[in-house]
Design a protein around this motif. Structure first.
Motif, PDB file in Angstrom:
ATOM      1  N   LYS A  51       1.659   6.763  -6.883  1.00 54.28           N
ATOM      2  CA  LYS A  51       0.561   7.569  -7.429  1.00 54.28           C
ATOM      3  C   LYS A  51       0.748   9.054  -7.125  1.00 54.28           C
ATOM      4  O   LYS A  51       0.373   9.913  -7.920  1.00 54.28           O
ATOM      5  N   ASP A  52       1.374   9.348  -5.991  1.00 56.11           N
ATOM      6  CA  ASP A  52       1.643  10.745  -5.647  1.00 56.11           C
ATOM      7  C   ASP A  52       2.730  11.350  -6.523  1.00 56.11           C
ATOM      8  O   ASP A  52       2.677  12.543  -6.869  1.00 56.11           O
ATOM      9  N   CYS A  73       2.671   1.753  -3.444  1.00 53.80           N
ATOM     10  CA  CYS A  73       1.720   2.170  -4.475  1.00 53.80           C
ATOM     11  C   CYS A  73       1.220   3.602  -4.244  1.00 53.80           C
ATOM     12  O   CYS A  73       1.057   4.374  -5.197  1.00 53.80           O
ATOM     13  N   ARG A  74       0.971   3.965  -2.992  1.00 52.82           N
ATOM     14  CA  ARG A  74       0.496   5.318  -2.701  1.00 52.82           C
ATOM     15  C   ARG A  74       1.528   6.364  -3.091  1.00 52.82           C
ATOM     16  O   ARG A  74       1.192   7.388  -3.717  1.00 52.82           O
ATOM     17  N   ASP A  96       0.825  -1.216   0.000  1.00 55.34           N
ATOM     18  CA  ASP A  96       0.000   0.000   0.000  1.00 55.34           C
ATOM     19  C   ASP A  96       0.860   1.268   0.000  1.00 55.34           C
ATOM     20  O   ASP A  96       0.559   2.241  -0.716  1.00 55.34           O
ATOM     21  N   THR A  97       1.919   1.267   0.808  1.00 57.85           N
ATOM     22  CA  THR A  97       2.773   2.455   0.912  1.00 57.85           C
ATOM     23  C   THR A  97       3.502   2.727  -0.394  1.00 57.85           C
ATOM     24  O   THR A  97       3.551   3.871  -0.879  1.00 57.85           O
TER      25      THR A  97
END
Length: 250
Positions: free
Chosen positions: A60-61, A56-57, A53-54
């Protein structure tokens, strides 16, 4: 740039699956990531999910639409995942942080760069040959590196999956980052957990991936690995990327 992707994960003979995998993309950049929660530590599935999750987040940022520095991004993302896992342990008053492996790859401008911690692997196949795979951060691999045992002997060692490097815990992970590698039509990138690669040779992987669409090839390879692993088979996961068109299904 034409490519295809496929991912799959199974729990094998374990009561639950601690592997996590994902991909993300912008208009010009692609991210692949896989994490394998370490079963010797509680909440391994939490560590692997937080890691995926980290990463991928942050992708995207920052991929707007491309990354300024793919290698630097991978370092930042994996260190951030380490911090997130440790923060979870503090928030939930765990006696020690959970741990996970991780392998992640960024593809941008026709080149791939990858980073890993632990023994989840990335394989690079170039057309009709095996090119390389990442080096495991394991005790047994250290013996191989020192010339004390060979690869065949390493496969027979019961402690071959004992790791000295992980995300989560009181030591910062030692992140190994590749040089950028040009990709050409027909190249294959395969991320996989040890439950997958431990039961298969690189030659077996390449033979199936060359001959079949990724979906069919991955399921056949998983069937083989799971069958060889037997009732105590580890979780097994794979995420494959092919540059160029898929072969016609057999």
């Amino acid at each position: 740039m034409k490519f295809s992707l496929y991912q799959a994960s199974r729990k094998g003979g374990r009561p639950y699956n601690e592997d996590r995998l994902a991909y993300a993309s912008s208009n010009s950049t692609l991210l692949l990531v896989l994490a394998d929660g370490m079963g010797g530590h509680a909440h391994g599935e939490v560590a692997s999910q937080l890691t995926v999750d980290t990463v991928c987040r942050l992708f995207k940022d920052q991929a707007q639409p491309s990354l300024d520095d793919p290698s630097g991004f991978l370092l930042e993302a994996i260190y951030s995942a380490h911090e997130a896992v440790n923060a979870y342990a503090v928030e939930h008053d765990l006696p020690e942080p959970p741990r996970t492996t991780c392998v992640a790859c960024v593809v941008q401008q026709g080149r791939a760069v990858w980073a890993h911690v632990g023994d989840s692997r990335l394989y690079h196949f170039q057309r009709d040959r095996f090119r390389s795979h990442t080096r495991d951060h394991s005790m047994v691999q250290q013996l191989v590196d020192r010339g004390l045992i060979n690869e065949a002997e390493a496969q027979q060692r019961v402690e071959r999956n004992m790791l000295y490097n992980a995300i989560g815990g009181f030591m910062l992970p030692d992140i190994e980052v590749s040089d950028p590698v040009p990709l050409h039509e027909g190249d294959l990138i395969l991320l996989c957990s040890d439950g997958f690669w431990d039961e298969l040779t690189a030659e077996e992987m390449l033979a199936q991936l060359q001959a079949r669409p990724l979906r069919e090839a991955i399921h056949l390879l998983m069937d083989t690995a799971e069958g060889r692993g037997g009732p105590r088979c580890d979780n097994l996961s794979a995420l494959a990327l092919r540059f160029g068109p898929e072969p016609v299904a057999g």
